[in-house]
Design a protein around this motif. Structure first.
Motif, mmCIF file in Angstrom:
data_model
loop_
_atom_site.group_PDB
_atom_site.id
_atom_site.type_symbol
_atom_site.label_atom_id
_atom_site.label_comp_id
_atom_site.label_asym_id
_atom_site.label_seq_id
_atom_site.Cartn_x
_atom_site.Cartn_y
_atom_site.Cartn_z
ATOM 1 N N VAL A 234 -40.225 -40.019 4.691
ATOM 2 C CA VAL A 234 -39.761 -39.807 3.324
ATOM 3 C C VAL A 234 -38.564 -38.864 3.346
ATOM 4 N N LEU A 235 -37.479 -39.277 2.708
ATOM 5 C CA LEU A 235 -36.311 -38.424 2.529
ATOM 6 C C LEU A 235 -36.230 -38.074 1.043
ATOM 7 N N GLN A 236 -36.449 -36.808 0.711
ATOM 8 C CA GLN A 236 -36.385 -36.394 -0.697
ATOM 9 C C GLN A 236 -35.256 -35.395 -0.910
ATOM 10 N N THR A 237 -34.407 -35.659 -1.890
ATOM 11 C CA THR A 237 -33.383 -34.714 -2.326
ATOM 12 C C THR A 237 -33.810 -34.191 -3.688
ATOM 13 N N SER A 238 -33.984 -32.865 -3.803
ATOM 14 C CA SER A 238 -34.701 -32.335 -4.963
ATOM 15 C C SER A 238 -34.342 -30.886 -5.225
ATOM 16 N N TYR A 239 -34.777 -30.422 -6.393
ATOM 17 C CA TYR A 239 -34.772 -28.996 -6.717
ATOM 18 C C TYR A 239 -36.175 -28.448 -6.441
ATOM 19 N N GLN A 240 -36.475 -27.254 -6.942
ATOM 20 C CA GLN A 240 -37.765 -26.670 -6.584
ATOM 21 C C GLN A 240 -38.941 -27.349 -7.274
ATOM 22 N N ASP A 241 -38.878 -27.508 -8.591
ATOM 23 C CA ASP A 241 -40.040 -28.012 -9.323
ATOM 24 C C ASP A 241 -40.450 -29.402 -8.860
ATOM 25 N N ASP A 242 -39.479 -30.291 -8.642
ATOM 26 C CA ASP A 242 -39.828 -31.651 -8.211
ATOM 27 C C ASP A 242 -40.255 -31.686 -6.747
ATOM 28 N N SER A 243 -39.779 -30.737 -5.936
ATOM 29 C CA SER A 243 -40.281 -30.637 -4.559
ATOM 30 C C SER A 243 -41.762 -30.276 -4.565
ATOM 31 N N VAL A 244 -42.108 -29.269 -5.356
ATOM 32 C CA VAL A 244 -43.500 -28.831 -5.466
ATOM 33 C C VAL A 244 -44.373 -29.970 -5.989
ATOM 34 N N LEU A 245 -43.896 -30.654 -7.026
ATOM 35 C CA LEU A 245 -44.673 -31.729 -7.640
ATOM 36 C C LEU A 245 -44.942 -32.850 -6.652
ATOM 37 N N PHE A 246 -43.907 -33.266 -5.917
ATOM 38 C CA PHE A 246 -44.109 -34.357 -4.964
ATOM 39 C C PHE A 246 -45.091 -33.961 -3.862
ATOM 40 N N LEU A 247 -44.914 -32.787 -3.279
ATOM 41 C CA LEU A 247 -45.792 -32.370 -2.186
ATOM 42 C C LEU A 247 -47.239 -32.244 -2.655
ATOM 43 N N ARG A 248 -47.437 -31.730 -3.848
ATOM 44 C CA ARG A 248 -48.792 -31.612 -4.378
ATOM 45 C C ARG A 248 -49.431 -32.980 -4.588
ATOM 46 N N GLN A 249 -48.681 -33.881 -5.247
ATOM 47 C CA GLN A 249 -49.281 -35.174 -5.585
ATOM 48 C C GLN A 249 -49.438 -36.061 -4.357
ATOM 49 N N ALA A 250 -48.546 -35.934 -3.382
ATOM 50 C CA ALA A 250 -48.734 -36.658 -2.126
ATOM 51 C C ALA A 250 -49.992 -36.173 -1.425
ATOM 52 N N ASN A 251 -50.215 -34.859 -1.428
ATOM 53 C CA ASN A 251 -51.405 -34.290 -0.804
ATOM 54 C C ASN A 251 -52.674 -34.719 -1.540
ATOM 55 N N GLU A 252 -52.625 -34.720 -2.866
ATOM 56 C CA GLU A 252 -53.793 -35.104 -3.657
ATOM 57 C C GLU A 252 -54.197 -36.551 -3.396
ATOM 58 N N ARG A 253 -53.225 -37.415 -3.148
ATOM 59 C CA ARG A 253 -53.512 -38.836 -2.893
ATOM 60 C C ARG A 253 -53.766 -39.114 -1.413
ATOM 61 N N GLY A 254 -53.736 -38.078 -0.594
ATOM 62 C CA GLY A 254 -53.999 -38.268 0.821
ATOM 63 C C GLY A 254 -52.889 -38.988 1.567
ATOM 64 N N TYR A 255 -51.672 -38.927 1.015
ATOM 65 C CA TYR A 255 -50.541 -39.592 1.653
ATOM 66 C C TYR A 255 -49.968 -38.700 2.735
ATOM 67 N N GLN A 256 -49.986 -39.187 3.972
ATOM 68 C CA GLN A 256 -49.524 -38.412 5.121
ATOM 69 C C GLN A 256 -48.546 -39.247 5.958
ATOM 70 N N PRO A 257 -47.288 -39.286 5.537
ATOM 71 C CA PRO A 257 -46.301 -40.010 6.347
ATOM 72 C C PRO A 257 -46.059 -39.292 7.667
ATOM 73 N N LYS A 258 -45.386 -39.941 8.551
ATOM 74 C CA LYS A 258 -45.099 -39.328 9.847
ATOM 75 C C LYS A 258 -44.161 -38.132 9.713
ATOM 76 N N ALA A 259 -43.311 -38.147 8.685
ATOM 77 C CA ALA A 259 -42.425 -37.006 8.438
ATOM 78 C C ALA A 259 -41.941 -37.031 6.994
ATOM 79 N N ILE A 260 -41.861 -35.852 6.411
ATOM 80 C CA ILE A 260 -41.172 -35.648 5.143
ATOM 81 C C ILE A 260 -39.980 -34.752 5.442
ATOM 82 N N ILE A 261 -38.796 -35.225 5.070
ATOM 83 C CA ILE A 261 -37.570 -34.446 5.295
ATOM 84 C C ILE A 261 -36.961 -34.151 3.931
#
Length: 407
Positions: A234-261
């Motif tokens: 996953v390549l994400q270009t973001s500010y702080q709030d959307d970075s936090v939101l994505f990481l939280r919701q990915a974790n909640e759904r058990g999504y574990q890609p090989k890398a998040i950059i």
């Protein structure tokens, strides 16, 4: 012309020392007003303030060493809380405060809006932190940028993936399934455009791309799309709030890609790590401005910068935005000290004299203005969150740790 050795050896630690022993620097006798235009309130205030702190430290050091042409540099601040206010504050700084130049601005959208005002008024505008292409691609002769641009973000991300991350995973880069997600302003869109270009040049497989407003409060549909498309990277270009939101919701759904950059300040901030939890962000990559766990031989003066930051603000730097603004601001003000006068045209023309090699500043970047007044020696760093710390892992000459994979 800026003296390179001066820039390397006069550190922020000397600012504290000079103050303590009673003013060894030349006393300034007048004021040089400089505009400092940043988002100091609103949703971008944290990184806006962090950026402004770096410029403050540069001005402090310049003043402790005699100012600019014997005059004290005074920062006149403007709050660029949104694009309209950025325009209004730029006008106020120019017409009412009569600043010699404007420095800023962190936000690409604010910088694009405000720099147009400066150009029309023929007042130099120095961008120290915004990355969108349009900041320096509008043929504006009074607009300069010292920091890396969107293309630097994307190139470093793709190079680090191909040269370091994929080999550590033991997978050919072309076999990885890549998803690009980004906030939809000039900033995110510029970085994503270059990511596509560099990825295609390397023969990488982009299987999805989605954009969203930075103010979004739900990214669960994007997480689901990444899962459905079996995205590995996953390549994400973001500010702080959307970075936090994505990481939280990915974790909640058990999504574990090989890398998040991640690209940008959202991924490089300690408050982001604290908000999502260090166990969640551990192993996540970030490409951004130089941070502080870096080989000091590649970034001479970085340790002194941290010491002076703590001395001035009573806490450790919150991201590398302060460092990047310090380095850019210091280089420009040092060059102005050598100029024949401080008229707008002289300031503009003096910028051709800056010639600082890569690996000789506290951020590791060099400075040399090229086409469109973009710093052609600006570079990004590749980092990874490891055991609660954001450490530099790419390029090798700047790294302090090896890449870790969880696959």
């Amino acid at each position: 012309m800026l003296k390179k050795n001066n820039f390397k050896t006069v550190t922020l630690g000397s600012l504290v020392l000079a103050t303590a022993i009673g003013g060894l620097a030349t006393q300034a006798v007048a004021d040089v007003k400089i505009g400092a235009l940043y988002p100091l309130s609103g949703g971008l205030a944290l990184l806006g303030e962090e950026s402004y702190r770096g410029l403050e430290l540069a001005v402090d050091q310049i003043n402790e060493n005699g100012g600019v042409q014997g005059e004290t540099v005074v920062l006149e601040t403007g709050d660029a809380v949104d694009n309209n206010q950025a325009i209004g504050e730029a006008r106020r700084l120019i017409s009412q405060e009569e600043v010699k130049a404007i420095f800023g601005t962190f936000s690409s959208a604010r910088a694009i809006a405000a720099s147009q005002v400066a150009q029309l008024s023929q007042v130099p505008y120095f961008e120290l932190g915004a990355v969108a292409d349009d900041v320096t691609e509008r043929d504006l002769s009074y607009v300069f940028r010292t920091n890396p641009a969107a293309s630097n973000f994307a190139e470093t991300i793709i190079n680090m993936l191909v040269e370091s991350i994929a080999p550590e995973l033991g997978i050919a880069p072309s076999e990885l399934r890549i998803g690009i997600i980004h906030e939809d302003s000039n900033y995110g869109s510029s970085v994503a455009k270059h990511q596509r270009t560099f990825a295609e040049q390397e023969g990488l497989n982009i299987v999805m791309e989605e954009h969203y407003p930075a103010s979004t409060v739900d990214m669960s549909s994007i997480v689901l799309s990444l899962q459905d498309n079996e995205v590995d990277i996953v390549l994400q270009t973001s500010y702080q709030d959307d970075s936090v939101l994505f990481l939280r919701q990915a974790n909640e759904r058990g999504y574990q890609p090989k890398a998040i950059i991640g690209a940008g300040g959202g991924y490089s901030m300690t408050p982001t790590a604290n908000a999502v939890g260090h166990e969640v962000i551990d192993g996540v990559y970030d490409v951004d401005f130089t941070q502080f766990a870096i080989n000091p031989d590649f970034a001479p003066g970085v340790e002194e910068f941290v010491d002076a930051y703590v001395e001035r603000f009573g806490e450790s730097p919150r991201s590398g935005h302060s460092l990047m603004n310090y380095v850019g601001g210091h280089a420009i003000l040092s060059e102005l000290d050598q100029a024949s006068d401080l008229s707008a045209t002289t300031i503009r023309d003096a910028m051709t004299g800056i010639d600082i090699p890569v690996g000789t500043t506290a951020a590791g970047i060099g400075i040399k203005f090229g086409e469109n007044n973009q710093n052609e020696r600006a570079i990004m760093m590749g980092m990874q969150w490891q055991d609660g710390e954001l450490v530099t892992v790419y390029p090798e000459e700047a790294s302090v740790a090896d890449i870790r994979t969880h696959q």
